[in-house]
Design a protein around this motif. Structure first.
Motif, mmCIF file in Angstrom:
data_model
loop_
_atom_site.group_PDB
_atom_site.id
_atom_site.type_symbol
_atom_site.label_atom_id
_atom_site.label_comp_id
_atom_site.label_asym_id
_atom_site.label_seq_id
_atom_site.Cartn_x
_atom_site.Cartn_y
_atom_site.Cartn_z
ATOM 1 N N ALA A 123 0.761 -1.091 -0.001
ATOM 2 C CA ALA A 123 0.091 0.113 -0.161
ATOM 3 C C ALA A 123 0.795 1.395 -0.001
ATOM 4 O O ALA A 123 1.876 1.176 0.869
ATOM 5 C CB ALA A 123 -1.023 -0.001 1.132
ATOM 6 N N PRO A 124 0.551 2.159 -0.719
ATOM 7 C CA PRO A 124 1.483 3.447 -0.898
ATOM 8 C C PRO A 124 1.388 4.262 0.301
ATOM 9 O O PRO A 124 0.190 4.298 0.893
ATOM 10 C CB PRO A 124 0.973 4.216 -1.850
ATOM 11 C CG PRO A 124 -0.606 3.919 -2.330
ATOM 12 C CD PRO A 124 -0.330 2.286 -1.895
ATOM 13 N N GLN A 125 2.339 5.145 0.731
ATOM 14 C CA GLN A 125 2.359 5.740 1.888
ATOM 15 C C GLN A 125 2.525 7.045 1.644
ATOM 16 O O GLN A 125 2.134 7.857 2.740
ATOM 17 C CB GLN A 125 3.525 5.280 2.775
ATOM 18 C CG GLN A 125 3.790 3.768 3.204
ATOM 19 C CD GLN A 125 2.474 3.177 3.790
ATOM 20 O OE1 GLN A 125 2.241 3.797 4.875
ATOM 21 N NE2 GLN A 125 1.872 2.163 3.487
ATOM 22 N N ILE A 126 2.961 7.648 0.334
ATOM 23 C CA ILE A 126 3.150 8.955 0.093
ATOM 24 C C ILE A 126 2.235 9.291 -1.179
ATOM 25 O O ILE A 126 1.506 10.386 -0.952
ATOM 26 C CB ILE A 126 4.748 9.162 -0.121
ATOM 27 C CG1 ILE A 126 5.453 9.163 1.022
ATOM 28 C CG2 ILE A 126 4.595 10.801 -0.516
ATOM 29 C CD1 ILE A 126 6.950 9.099 0.823
ATOM 30 N N VAL A 127 2.298 8.681 -2.006
ATOM 31 C CA VAL A 127 1.476 8.919 -3.089
ATOM 32 C C VAL A 127 0.775 7.826 -3.780
ATOM 33 O O VAL A 127 1.166 6.764 -4.002
ATOM 34 C CB VAL A 127 2.392 9.639 -4.153
ATOM 35 C CG1 VAL A 127 3.557 8.508 -4.561
ATOM 36 C CG2 VAL A 127 1.824 10.243 -5.491
ATOM 37 N N SER A 128 -0.604 8.214 -4.166
ATOM 38 C CA SER A 128 -1.184 7.104 -4.872
ATOM 39 C C SER A 128 -1.241 7.507 -6.358
ATOM 40 O O SER A 128 -1.540 8.549 -6.713
ATOM 41 C CB SER A 128 -2.800 7.270 -4.305
ATOM 42 O OG SER A 128 -3.489 8.487 -4.576
ATOM 43 N N ILE A 129 -1.239 6.415 -7.264
ATOM 44 C CA ILE A 129 -1.247 6.529 -8.522
ATOM 45 C C ILE A 129 -2.540 5.475 -9.036
ATOM 46 O O ILE A 129 -2.767 4.217 -8.852
ATOM 47 C CB ILE A 129 -0.196 6.128 -9.299
ATOM 48 C CG1 ILE A 129 1.002 7.111 -8.740
ATOM 49 C CG2 ILE A 129 -0.205 6.014 -10.908
ATOM 50 C CD1 ILE A 129 0.730 8.332 -9.082
#
Length: 536
Positions: A123-129
Motif C-alpha cells: 500500500a502506498p504511503q506517500i503518493v497514490s497512482i
C-alpha cells in the motif's frame, strides 16, 4: 374456486362450507347454534393469523369436484428473492470471458498480503497512482503537488485542459478494463484522475532524465527535486496496486510533445526513473542513458526504447522485463509435460530447490561471485556455485513482493522472479548463511543485521503457489543436489574442513603422515631382521 392456505384452515373451511349449505337449505337453527358461532369465531382467528403470517400459506385450490392442486404464487417477489436475482445478474456481468483477459493491474490477494506481515509493502504511503488508493487519507497531502505538476504542464505546453480530459474520456472504457473489480469513480472523476496522476508521473519521469529545473521547477521544490523523499516516491510508484496503464502515459506524453502516435519513450523514462531500485550494480549502461537523453532533446522524433518491440502493460511490468532482459527461458522437462498434459497444480510440499549454504559447504560445494549485472543468472560447474551480486536495501522487500504478486496474478506471466527468490530462500536459512554469502561478495545489504536479511527471504514466498518443475533453476538445482548426494564429495569436504582448514592443521597432518611412515619403516626392518638375520 377458493384458495385455502393450510390444513387447519382447510378443515375449518369444510365445516363452514357445510354450515353454509345448511343455512341455504332453510335450517334456521344452524345460525343460533353456539357450536356454529364457535366455528365462525375460530375461522375468523385463522383468517387473522393468515393475514399476520402469510408465509405459512400453501395456496391449495379446491375445485367443485373435490380435487385440489398446487398453484404458483401470484404475490410479488420478496426482498430476499430480489436480492438473489441482483446477485446473479452481477455474476453474469462479471463472468464475461473477455473482461478477465484485459486485466493487468491487480489487487493484491489477501493470502499474499496477510502472509507477508507488512501491509506497507503493498500500500502506498506517500503518493497514490490510479483508482485503488485514490482519495485515502494518508496520501492526500500529495494531491496539491499533483495539481502543481499539471499546472506546470499546461503552462509549458500552452494546451487547454479539455484536450487532456477529452483524450482520457475516449480511453475510459479501455482504461477501466485494466483494473480488477468495479471502480467507484464516476466518468468525470475517472478521467480527471487519469490526467492528474498521469501528468504527475510523467513530470517525475522527465525530471529524472532532463532535470527538474529544465521543466521549470525550483531547486528547493519539496517534491520535484532529487531529495530524500524521492526514494519513498519511487517505492510507492512501483507497487502493483499503484499503476496506470502504459498506453495512458503514452497518450499523455504524446500530447505534451506534439506527437500523438509516439510510443515507447515512457518505458525508457520509467527505467531511468526506477534505476535506483535495481538490485544490481549497473542495470542501465552509460551508452543507453546517453541515447535516452538525446532522444528527449531531439523533439522525441527518434525515441530510444530497448523494450519498445514488446509493448508494455504498466511500469511494474516494464521494470520486470528490464530485469529479465535476455533472461532465462524456462522449459519444463519432457516427462513432466507428458505426464501432466499442462493441467498440473503446483504442490506446496515440493518447493525445496536446493539445500542451505551451510549444508552445501559441508558437502564441498564452493560459492563464488559471478561478474554480471543479471542477478538471476546463476551457474554451477565442477562443484562451484557462481551467483551474481545482489544489492539489498530497505525497498528490496516491497519490490520483490510486488513482482511476485504480479507473477502470481497475471496468467500470461512466467515466474522467473519467484523462482529466483525461492532459490535464495532455500540457500538462506540462518544469519550464518547470509554472513557467508556476504563474505563471498554475493550479498551486499544495507539492513541492520544478517538476521534481518535471513528473515526477509524467509518471508517473501510464504503462501506463494510455485511449481518447481517450471523453474528455470530446476536443472541447476538437480545438478547441485546430485553433487551434494555423492558421498565421496562429502568425505573430501570433511577432510579439507578438518585437516586443511589452516596452515597449522596442514603441518600437523604432514607431521602425522611422516611419523606414520617412519613407524611403518621401523616395523618393516624389525620384522625383516628377525626372519633374515645378518650373516656373521
Amino acid at each position: 374456486m377458493v384458495a385455502v392456505f393450510n390444513k387447519d384452515l382447510l378443515s375449518w373451511y369444510l365445516i363452514t362450507l357445510k354450515l353454509r349449505e345448511t343455512l341455504e337449505s332453510g335450517n334456521p337453527s344452524s345460525s343460533s347454534n353456539p357450536a356454529n358461532r364457535s366455528i365462525e369465531y375460530s375461522q375468523q382467528q385463522q383468517e387473522q393469523k393468515l393475514q399476520h403470517d402469510p408465509t405459512e400459506s400453501l395456496q391449495v385450490v379446491i375445485k367443485e369436484n373435490g380435487e385440489n392442486f398446487r398453484e404458483e404464487p401470484n404475490s410479488p417477489l420478496s426482498e430476499w428473492e430480489i436480492s438473489i436475482k441482483e446477485k446473479l445478474e452481477q455474476a453474469r456481468q462479471d463472468d464475461v470471458a473477455s473482461s478477465w483477459s484485459k486485466i493487468s493491474i491487480y489487487r493484491i490477494p489477501h493470502y499474499l498480503r496477510d502472509s507477508s506481515g507488512d501491509d506497507k509493502a503493498y500500500a502506498p504511503q506517500i503518493v497514490s497512482i490510479g483508482p485503488y488508493h485514490h482519495g485515502k487519507r494518508r496520501v492526500r497531502q500529495m494531491e496539491r503537488h499533483k495539481w502543481r505538476s499539471l499546472d506546470h504542464v499546461l503552462k509549458r505546453t500552452k494546451h487547454d485542459m479539455r484536450l487532456y480530459l477529452n483524450s482520457m474520456k475516449e480511453m475510459e472504457e479501455r482504461a477501466r478494463s485494466c483494473y480488477e473489480g468495479p471502480i467507484s469513480l464516476s466518468s468525470n472523476e475517472f478521467a480527471e484522475m487519469l490526467v492528474l496522476d498521469g501528468c504527475f508521473v510523467l513530470e517525475l519521469f522527465r525530471g529524472a532524465v532532463e532535470g527538474f529545473q529544465q521543466l521549470g521547477y525550483s531547486r528547493n521544490d519539496p517534491v520535484f527535486a532529487m531529495r530524500g523523499s524521492m526514494h519513498s516516491i519511487q517505492r510507492d510508484m512501483i507497487m502493483l496496486e499503484n499503476q496506470l496503464p502504459l498506453f495512458v502515459l503514452d497518450i499523455l506524453l504524446g500530447i505534451q510533445l506534439g506527437n500523438p502516435d509516439m510510443k515507447g519513450l515512457v518505458a525508457s523514462l520509467a527505467l531511468r526513473f526506477f534505476d535506483p531500485l535495481m538490485p544490481t550494480d549497473e542495470p542501465l549502461t552509460k551508452s543507453d542513458r546517453n541515447k535516452l537523453e538525446s532522444s528527449l532533446g531531439s523533439s522525441a522524433t527518434a525515441t530510444f526504447d530497448p523494450l519498445s518491440h514488446h509493448g508494455g502493460l504498466h511500469c511494474l511490468e516494464v521494470f520486470r522485463r528490464s530485469l529479465l532482459r535476455t533472461g532465462p527461458q524456462p522449459a519444463p522437462r519432457i516427462w513432466i509435460k507428458r505426464r501432466s498434459n499442462g493441467n498440473r497444480v503446483a504442490d506446496k510440499r515440493r518447493q525445496q530447490l536446493i539445500h542451505c549454504v551451510t549444508e552445501l559447504t559441508e558437502a564441498g560445494i564452493k560459492f563464488n561471485k559471478r561478474k554480471t549485472d543479471r542477478f538471476w543468472d546463476i551457474k554451477f560447474k565442477d562443484g562451484i556455485l557462481r551467483i551474481p551480486r545482489l544489492l539489498i536495501h530497505d525497498g528490496t522487500k516491497s519490490l520483490f513482493l510486488n513482482l511476485i504478486a504480479f507473477e502470481q496474478c497475471h496468467l500470461d506471466c512466467s515466474s522467473e522472479i519467484t523462482s529466483y527468490v525461492i532459490f535464495m530462500d532455500n540457500l538462506i536459512n540462518s544469519p550464518e548463511d547470509v554472513g557467508y554469502l556476504h563474505y563471498r561478495g554475493i550479498i551486499e545489504h544495507w539492513l541492520g543485521s544478517d538476521a534481518e536479511v535471513a528473515d526477509l527471504f524467509n518471508r517473501l514466498c510464504q503462501e506463494v503457489v510455485f511449481d518447481i518443475n517450471n523453474s528455470y533453476l530446476s536443472p541447476l538445482s538437480e545438478a547441485v543436489n546430485r553433487y551434494y548426494n555423492h558421498r565421496w564429495n562429502t568425505w573430501c569436504a570433511s577432510l579439507r574442513h578438518k585437516y586443511f582448514s589452516n596452515p597449522w592443521a596442514i603441518i600437523s597432518l604432514v607431521a602425522a603422515v611422516v611419523l606414520l611412515l617412519l613407524t611403518l619403516a621401523q616395523t618393516y626392518y624389525t620384522i625383516y631382521g628377525y626372519y633374515r638375520p645378518a650373516s656373521s
